[in-house]
Design an enzyme around this catalytic site. Structure first.
Site, mmCIF file in Angstrom:
data_model
loop_
_atom_site.group_PDB
_atom_site.id
_atom_site.type_symbol
_atom_site.label_atom_id
_atom_site.label_comp_id
_atom_site.label_asym_id
_atom_site.label_seq_id
_atom_site.Cartn_x
_atom_site.Cartn_y
_atom_site.Cartn_z
ATOM 1 C CD GLU A 83 -2.998 1.248 0.453
ATOM 2 O OE1 GLU A 83 -3.718 0.244 0.378
ATOM 3 O OE2 GLU A 83 -3.210 2.310 -0.192
ATOM 4 C CB SER A 205 -9.329 -8.949 0.572
ATOM 5 O OG SER A 205 -9.817 -7.746 1.072
ATOM 6 C CG HIS A 361 -1.713 20.970 30.667
ATOM 7 N ND1 HIS A 361 -2.085 20.009 29.762
ATOM 8 C CD2 HIS A 361 -2.774 21.804 30.773
ATOM 9 C CE1 HIS A 361 -3.318 20.252 29.337
ATOM 10 N NE2 HIS A 361 -3.750 21.348 29.932
HETATM 11 C C1 ACO Z 1 -7.372 -0.905 -3.777
HETATM 12 C C2 ACO Z 1 -5.993 -1.386 -4.156
HETATM 13 O O1 ACO Z 1 -5.082 -0.744 -3.758
HETATM 14 S S1 ACO Z 1 -5.835 -2.805 -5.013
HETATM 15 C C3 ACO Z 1 -4.134 -2.939 -5.368
HETATM 16 C C4 ACO Z 1 -3.692 -1.985 -6.395
HETATM 17 N N1 ACO Z 1 -2.409 -2.415 -6.832
HETATM 18 C C5 ACO Z 1 -2.011 -2.318 -8.062
HETATM 19 O O2 ACO Z 1 -2.718 -1.819 -8.943
HETATM 20 C C6 ACO Z 1 -0.652 -2.879 -8.344
HETATM 21 C C7 ACO Z 1 0.035 -2.153 -9.462
HETATM 22 N N2 ACO Z 1 -0.699 -2.326 -10.674
HETATM 23 C C8 ACO Z 1 -0.117 -2.594 -11.871
HETATM 24 O O3 ACO Z 1 1.076 -2.657 -12.009
HETATM 25 C C9 ACO Z 1 -1.043 -2.810 -13.017
HETATM 26 O O4 ACO Z 1 -2.264 -2.161 -12.771
HETATM 27 C C10 ACO Z 1 -1.280 -4.335 -13.274
HETATM 28 C C11 ACO Z 1 0.001 -4.993 -13.672
HETATM 29 C C12 ACO Z 1 -1.846 -5.008 -12.011
HETATM 30 C C13 ACO Z 1 -2.320 -4.499 -14.376
HETATM 31 O O5 ACO Z 1 -1.905 -3.712 -15.438
HETATM 32 P P1 ACO Z 1 -2.649 -3.719 -16.853
HETATM 33 O O6 ACO Z 1 -2.796 -5.112 -17.338
HETATM 34 O O7 ACO Z 1 -1.943 -2.758 -17.720
HETATM 35 O O8 ACO Z 1 -4.163 -3.236 -16.533
HETATM 36 P P2 ACO Z 1 -4.718 -1.909 -15.903
HETATM 37 O O9 ACO Z 1 -3.932 -1.558 -14.708
HETATM 38 O O10 ACO Z 1 -4.848 -0.851 -16.942
HETATM 39 O O11 ACO Z 1 -6.172 -2.344 -15.485
HETATM 40 C C14 ACO Z 1 -6.407 -3.285 -14.494
HETATM 41 C C15 ACO Z 1 -6.804 -4.634 -15.108
HETATM 42 O O12 ACO Z 1 -6.978 -5.570 -14.045
HETATM 43 C C16 ACO Z 1 -8.352 -5.992 -13.990
HETATM 44 N N3 ACO Z 1 -8.638 -6.051 -12.578
HETATM 45 C C17 ACO Z 1 -8.723 -5.014 -11.735
HETATM 46 N N4 ACO Z 1 -8.875 -5.457 -10.492
HETATM 47 C C18 ACO Z 1 -8.870 -6.786 -10.575
HETATM 48 C C19 ACO Z 1 -8.955 -7.777 -9.601
HETATM 49 N N5 ACO Z 1 -9.034 -7.437 -8.325
HETATM 50 N N6 ACO Z 1 -8.901 -9.053 -9.989
HETATM 51 C C20 ACO Z 1 -8.780 -9.366 -11.296
HETATM 52 N N7 ACO Z 1 -8.655 -8.465 -12.265
HETATM 53 C C21 ACO Z 1 -8.716 -7.182 -11.894
HETATM 54 C C22 ACO Z 1 -9.125 -4.946 -14.759
HETATM 55 O O13 ACO Z 1 -10.264 -5.482 -15.305
HETATM 56 C C23 ACO Z 1 -8.136 -4.562 -15.823
HETATM 57 O O14 ACO Z 1 -8.162 -5.556 -16.797
HETATM 58 P P3 ACO Z 1 -8.154 -5.261 -18.406
HETATM 59 O O15 ACO Z 1 -6.713 -5.338 -18.781
HETATM 60 O O16 ACO Z 1 -8.912 -6.381 -18.989
HETATM 61 O O17 ACO Z 1 -8.732 -3.922 -18.614
HETATM 62 O O1 AKG Z 2 -6.458 -6.332 -0.220
HETATM 63 C C1 AKG Z 2 -7.118 -5.659 0.537
HETATM 64 O O2 AKG Z 2 -7.798 -6.138 1.448
HETATM 65 C C2 AKG Z 2 -7.094 -4.177 0.446
HETATM 66 C C3 AKG Z 2 -6.770 -3.658 -0.881
HETATM 67 C C4 AKG Z 2 -6.661 -2.174 -0.819
HETATM 68 O O3 AKG Z 2 -5.597 -1.626 -0.746
HETATM 69 C C5 AKG Z 2 -7.892 -1.404 -0.674
HETATM 70 O O4 AKG Z 2 -8.973 -1.937 -0.920
HETATM 71 O O5 AKG Z 2 -7.775 -0.215 -0.334
HETATM 72 ZN ZN ZN Z 3 -5.725 0.249 0.300
#
Ligand code: ACO
Ligand code: AKG
Ligand code: ZN
Length: 486
Positions: A83, A205, A361
């Site tokens: 995070e 989650s 205080h």
């Molecule tokens: C709330 C949170 O903090 S959750 C955690 C967030 N963390 C991150 O995002 C980690 C860093 N992310 C990344 O490096 C990139 O977003 C990656 C590698 C995960 C994905 O990258 P890309 O393939 O280019 O896709 P992009 O980020 O544009 O979009 C997300 C993709 O994941 C899919 N997706 C989003 N959330 C989820 C999920 N929880 N489970 C499965 N698929 C998901 C979306 O549908 C989208 O798919 P698409 O390629 O068919 O459009």
């Molecule tokens: O994986 C989780 O439970 C939390 C993911 C996340 O960072 C969020 O939903 O804000």
């Molecule tokens: Zn978060």
């Protein structure tokens, strides 16, 4: 402060303007020398004893009605390296990640969560490198989408466990991944079975839990619990939940699943610590934190803030699990890495967290620190300060300084000198050095007979002679409030 700090820094703290009262300050009259006696601290911070020797219950601990409460039985999932990497200013090199991971391990967090190996080649390599460190206490997790490709990558890194997440609110189902609950459930089961088959921990989650339909949540949690997994997670992804909503949801979930319950709270509306506490009261077992609370937008439950809160509920439990003296070092490490300052009002380590200023205080603190402190700075390797060179000071605080300086003055004289300090501090805040000089000049003059009690003009002439800067205006015209301690 680092050159690229994005925080707007407050004025640098001036430790020298305060009296440290942790070390050698003598007692003030009528206090039986108790000013540093932590045995005087009430039950909030340590159990009190009845005359029969039995420990009194901590009034801030669970009540009998809190049969679900886990405030004395919980674990941290430390997500600075997941995070926290989503914080706007974060960029962690492998070297920095390793330093942070080792520090968190030495602090004693149960889990360290890392960015998804699917994020980038470096993220994959860093994940492997941190897994191969062989940390002593902390297990390593990585955080992935509910997707088999991500799961396959995750298990290749050598992690101890995988945290799987997928949005269940209509917002995320429609605009993030576009899948319905049937697809999510099927996919979740496949990923869980796969990770379990590798013999490592698995958590499922629901992202945006508090804007998801309760029936959807309970249904998917019940299903994955039956499949068998280590934890389910509840996430307040947009920081909309309040403690009562958290309590209600976690308590309901506690009745539905038999596995552990992890909770993740964003701080958009300032409830992240209170929500974590409410979750534990309702039976949650794991809380996600990050150092200084860094994360997406304005972040999540801060490690130090959670520790502060939990110390009040059960100090012995917290002290038994974590190396609390390391908190400041870890916060400084992360603050430097992401180029911010530790906020002035940070829990425990903020520069004024244990500085007492107002005379009322200060008097009470000198008699017994528990009067105005719910946490004991010594538990965290911190010091307590009393600031005295300002217009809100009082004679009891000044007397404590007189005694530290080994000056013989009666109460009438101390009150007289205090009146002068207040008069001067009405114009500008007096540094500790100034206060000491005033007291020394006062003492010498009164002892030699050059000055009598109640002669402020004679005293001012002496100060003008020996301390010509005593009446100088501050640059802000005397209106500036002092910064008190470091
Ligand atoms: C709330 C949170 O903090 S959750 C955690 C967030 N963390 C991150 O995002 C980690 C860093 N992310 C990344 O490096 C990139 O977003 C990656 C590698 C995960 C994905 O990258 P890309 O393939 O280019 O896709 P992009 O980020 O544009 O979009 C997300 C993709 O994941 C899919 N997706 C989003 N959330 C989820 C999920 N929880 N489970 C499965 N698929 C998901 C979306 O549908 C989208 O798919 P698409 O390629 O068919 O459009
Ligand atoms: O994986 C989780 O439970 C939390 C993911 C996340 O960072 C969020 O939903 O804000
Ligand atoms: Zn978060």
């Amino acid at each position: 402060m680092c050159p690229h700090a994005i925080d707007s820094p407050t004025e640098a703290p001036k430790k020298e303007d305060c009296v440290p009262i942790d070390t050698s300050s003598p007692a003030i009259p009528g206090t039986n020398g108790q000013q540093n006696d932590e045995s005087n601290r009430p039950a909030a911070a340590q159990p009190q004893h009845h005359s029969n020797g039995q420990a009194k219950k901590n009034p801030y601990g669970p009540r009998y009605s809190d049969f679900l409460s886990n405030t004395s039985n919980w674990s941290i999932i430390e997500s600075t390296l997941r995070e926290g990497e989503q914080f706007a200013n974060a960029f962690f090199t492998l070297e920095t990640k390793i330093k942070i991971a080792k520090a968190l391990d030495a602090f004693g967090v149960e889990y360290i969560e890392l960015t998804s190996p699917a994020a980038s080649p470096e993220s994959f390599n860093d994940c492997k490198a941190i897994c191969s460190l062989g940390l002593k206490k902390s297990k390593i997790l990585t955080h992935i989408r509910c997707h088999m490709d991500d799961a396959r990558l995750a298990v290749e890194t050598g992690v101890d466990g995988v945290d799987v997440v997928i949005g269940t609110s209509s917002f995320l189902r429609e605009h993030s991944h576009g899948k319905d609950m049937t697809w999510i459930t099927k996919q979740a089961i496949e990923v869980i079975e796969f990770v379990k088959s590798k013999g490592i921990e698995i958590r499922f989650s629901s992202e945006d839990s508090f804007r998801s339909e309760l029936v959807d949540l309970l249904s998917i949690y019940r299903t994955v619990d039956k499949v068998g997994l280590n934890r389910v997670g509840v996430a307040d992804t947009v920081g909309c939940a309040d403690p009562r909503q958290v309590y209600d949801l976690v308590r309901t979930l506690r009745g539905v699943v038999s596995c552990d319950i992890e909770c993740h709270f964003h701080n958009d509306t300032g409830c992240a610590i209170a929500n974590a506490y409410a979750a534990l009261e309702a039976g949650a077992t794991h809380i996600d934190t990050s150092v200084l609370g860094i994360g997406e937008r304005n972040g999540i439950t801060p490690l130090g803030g959670l520790i502060a809160r939990m110390m009040v509920a059960d100090p012995e439990y917290v002290k038994s699990k974590y190396n609390l003296h390391m908190l400041r070092e870890i916060e400084n490490l992360v603050a430097d890495a992401v180029e911010i300052s530790v906020p002035f009002n940070n829990y425990i380590t903020g520069f004024c967290a244990f500085t007492h200023k107002a005379g009322i205080h200060a008097k009470a603190i000198l008699a017994n620190p528990a009067t105005y402190e719910i946490l004991n700075p010594h538990d965290f390797g911190m010091s307590r300060y009393v600031s005295i060179g300002h217009r809100l000071t009082g004679w009891n605080a000044v007397k404590s300084r007189v005694e530290q300086l080994n000056l013989e003055m009666n109460d009438e004289q101390v009150k007289d000198a205090t009146a002068k300090i207040k008069e001067l501090a009405d114009v500008k805040t007096q540094s500790m050095e100034d206060v000491d000089a005033i007291l020394r000049i006062y003492h010498t003059a009164i002892t030699s007979g050059e000055l009598q009690v109640g002669q402020p003009k004679v005293l001012q002439n002496l100060l003008d002679k020996h301390m010509p800067t005593s009446r100088e205006q501050s640059p802000a015209g005397g209106k500036r409030e002092p910064m008190a301690a470091q």
